[in-house]
Scaffold this active site. Structure first.
Site, PDB file in Angstrom:
ATOM      1  N   ARG A   1    -124.608 -17.998  19.187  1.00 47.90           N
ATOM      2  CA  ARG A   1    -124.789 -17.814  20.623  1.00 47.90           C
ATOM      3  C   ARG A   1    -124.610 -16.355  21.040  1.00 47.90           C
ATOM      4  NH1 ARG A   1    -123.415 -22.879  19.475  1.00 47.90           N
ATOM      5  NH2 ARG A   1    -123.901 -24.605  20.905  1.00 47.90           N
TER       6      ARG A   1
ATOM      7  N   SER B   1    -124.266 -34.027  22.634  1.00 52.69           N
ATOM      8  CA  SER B   1    -124.803 -32.967  21.779  1.00 52.69           C
ATOM      9  C   SER B   1    -124.716 -31.626  22.479  1.00 52.69           C
ATOM     10  CB  SER B   1    -126.261 -33.265  21.406  1.00 52.69           C
ATOM     11  OG  SER B   1    -126.841 -32.143  20.760  1.00 52.69           O
TER      12      SER B   1
ATOM     13  N   GLN C   1    -125.838 -28.943  21.191  1.00 58.81           N
ATOM     14  CA  GLN C   1    -127.085 -28.237  20.916  1.00 58.81           C
ATOM     15  C   GLN C   1    -128.153 -28.581  21.951  1.00 58.81           C
ATOM     16  OE1 GLN C   1    -128.243 -28.873  16.843  1.00 58.81           O
ATOM     17  NE2 GLN C   1    -126.469 -27.798  16.023  1.00 58.81           N
TER      18      GLN C   1
ATOM     19  N   ASP D   1    -118.209 -32.137  13.297  1.00 58.46           N
ATOM     20  CA  ASP D   1    -118.502 -31.420  12.052  1.00 58.46           C
ATOM     21  C   ASP D   1    -117.385 -31.553  11.029  1.00 58.46           C
ATOM     22  OD1 ASP D   1    -121.008 -30.554  12.829  1.00 58.46           O
ATOM     23  OD2 ASP D   1    -120.257 -28.698  13.702  1.00 58.46           O
TER      24      ASP D   1
ATOM     25  N   LYS E   1    -127.285 -34.895  10.958  1.00 63.19           N
ATOM     26  CA  LYS E   1    -126.827 -33.569  10.571  1.00 63.19           C
ATOM     27  C   LYS E   1    -127.671 -33.090   9.386  1.00 63.19           C
ATOM     28  CE  LYS E   1    -123.478 -32.905  13.558  1.00 63.19           C
ATOM     29  NZ  LYS E   1    -123.436 -31.720  14.449  1.00 63.19           N
TER      30      LYS E   1
ATOM     31  N   ARG F   1    -124.640 -37.975   6.999  1.00 62.88           N
ATOM     32  CA  ARG F   1    -123.293 -37.767   6.478  1.00 62.88           C
ATOM     33  C   ARG F   1    -122.482 -39.057   6.367  1.00 62.88           C
ATOM     34  NH1 ARG F   1    -122.011 -31.947   9.456  1.00 62.88           N
ATOM     35  NH2 ARG F   1    -123.084 -30.671   7.885  1.00 62.88           N
TER      36      ARG F   1
ATOM     37  N   ARG G   1    -121.270 -28.715   4.242  1.00 60.45           N
ATOM     38  CA  ARG G   1    -119.960 -29.312   4.504  1.00 60.45           C
ATOM     39  C   ARG G   1    -119.622 -30.395   3.476  1.00 60.45           C
ATOM     40  NH1 ARG G   1    -118.556 -26.586   8.914  1.00 60.45           N
ATOM     41  NH2 ARG G   1    -120.125 -26.251  10.546  1.00 60.45           N
TER      42      ARG G   1
END
Length: 426
Positions: free
Chosen positions: A25, A166, A168, A311, A338, A342, A384
């Site tokens: 950002r 979200s 995003q 996350d 993701k 996951r 991750r």
């Protein structure tokens, strides 16, 4: 890559690398602001470098001097059309947020990425941006990349209630609204990370927030600023868990960002009886975090806390395998979209190591405490998942784990293995 098994102790301190979300950002806001911005502590991971490359290709001057990035912003109107598709590698953050910025630019842009990113649906940003009048499309019903954006300088403001929690999607719409005449309202399903809202204000923009509703007016002109990027709590999370589950462990994690919308993992560790202490710096947004070996207990993880640790759920699942009793993770459907699914991949990998774990439609059920065993793991291009596997190897005592695809860890944490060696005495 063979991972060292069953270390007897881990001790020391780690300066956690810069926050990936803030780094993305900061580059974006500095590029669309007018004037010079400086960024200290920027994470130089593959994902963030993809964002930098995109703005370089759109005519923004970005230089690094003495570990400080200097960006000469040109405002929204100063961005120029790239001569080729913008390749964003593995970075879903770059693709989703850039879509909002490019929405109001009067030219065509194609956003593409690697195989992993090309399998991530973009419909959740395409639908609301189309409501604003943008000509944007991906591949198939779910609009998989590449995305084709035909920018439009006369978009309509939007009143939009997010169907999913979200940050995003929220951020993409905020970027578009910043350069769209009129008032836009965005209503969150649950509170998500607030970096975009905070940075709008830092760069001289205005918005109002009331509970889950954000109101923002356009057209706004942003001014250059200085950003000091805090350490990434998502990166720190792996060391937190290592310090809790390895015997004879004592770790200090320095300069960790503790934005309240990101600290769910700390709340969970405390609920699980983990030994963790937090020393805030003079800047309330960062802290040193100390963790020690702990006798952990299972817990319930659900509801409003999920966006604050989405996350971190893969490494929390590993933590739960070493806790006495049952841990249930619910309301985490976002894990499916993701870098990998996951829920499925974490369950598959930890099960292969001997964990008692079951996938559900929106999370996992983990019964502990269980011993973990050596196996071969393919992290399927998910950084991750790769780091979770490395931390798991620290408590495996019957051989070495073979990790396939360890290179992907550089996506978010280039010096991960260097920091690992520093705390296990290699």
């Amino acid at each position: 890559m063979q991972l060292k098994n069953h270390v007897k102790a881990i001790k020391g301190e780690i300066l956690v690398p810069g926050d990936k979300s803030v780094s993305h950002r900061a580059i974006m806001f500095a590029s669309i602001a007018e004037g010079t911005s400086t960024i200290k502590g920027l994470l130089k991971s593959e994902d963030v470098l993809a964002t930098i490359k995109a703005f370089l290709e759109m005519g923004i001057k970005i230089e690094e001097k003495d570990n400080v990035f200097i960006i000469e912003g040109k405002g929204f109107s100063g961005l120029s059309q790239a001569h080729k598709p913008l390749d964003l590698g593995n970075s879903g953050t770059s693709m989703r947020l850039l879509s909002g910025i490019l929405a109001t630019c009067p030219f065509k842009t194609v956003l593409t990425g690697d195989d992993s990113l090309s399998n991530r649906p973009m419909d959740r940003i395409v639908k609301p941006l189309r409501q604003m009048g943008l000509d944007i499309a991906g591949q198939g019903e779910k609009h998989y990349p590449p995305l084709v954006i035909n920018g439009n300088t006369v978009l309509r403001p939007i009143h939009y209630q997010l169907p999913v929690a979200s940050a995003q999607v929220k951020s993409a719409l905020l970027f578009a609204a910043l350069n769209t005449e009129g008032n836009s309202e965005i209503i969150e399903k649950q509170l998500t990370r607030s970096h975009t809202e905070e940075m709008i204000k830092q760069f001289g923009g205005k918005l109002t927030q009331k509970e889950l509703q954000i109101t923002i007016s356009g057209i706004q002109k942003l001014k250059g600023s200085h950003v000091n990027v805090p350490g990434d709590i998502s990166s720190a999370a792996f060391w937190m868990v290592a310090g809790l589950i390895v015997d004879n462990a004592h770790l200090r994690l320095k300069h960790v960002g503790i934005n309240p919308t990101r600290t769910g993992i700390i709340d969970v560790i405390q609920k699980m009886n983990g030994k963790i202490s937090i020393s805030k710096s003079n800047n309330d947004n960062t802290a040193d975090i100390v963790v020690e070996s702990s006798d952990l207990v299972g817990t319930m993880i659900e509801g409003d806390i999920i966006p604050r640790l989405i996350d971190e759920l893969p490494i929390i699942a590993l933590l739960a395998t070493q806790a006495k009793g049952q841990t249930i993770i619910r309301d985490a459907q976002e894990l499916k979209v993701k870098e990998s699914n996951r829920i499925a991949l974490v369950t598959e990998i930890l099960s292969s190591m001997g964990a008692n774990i079951k996938a559900t439609e929106d999370g996992m059920i983990i019964n502990g405490k269980t011993n973990l065993h050596a196996t071969t793991v393919d992290c399927k291009g998910d950084h991750r998942i790769g780091m979770m596997t490395v931390i798991a190897s620290l408590i495996v005592d019957d051989g070495n784990i073979e990790l396939v695809g360890h290179e992907t860890i550089a996506t978010s944490y280039p010096q991960f293995f260097e920091d690992l060696r520093s705390i296990i005495g290699e």
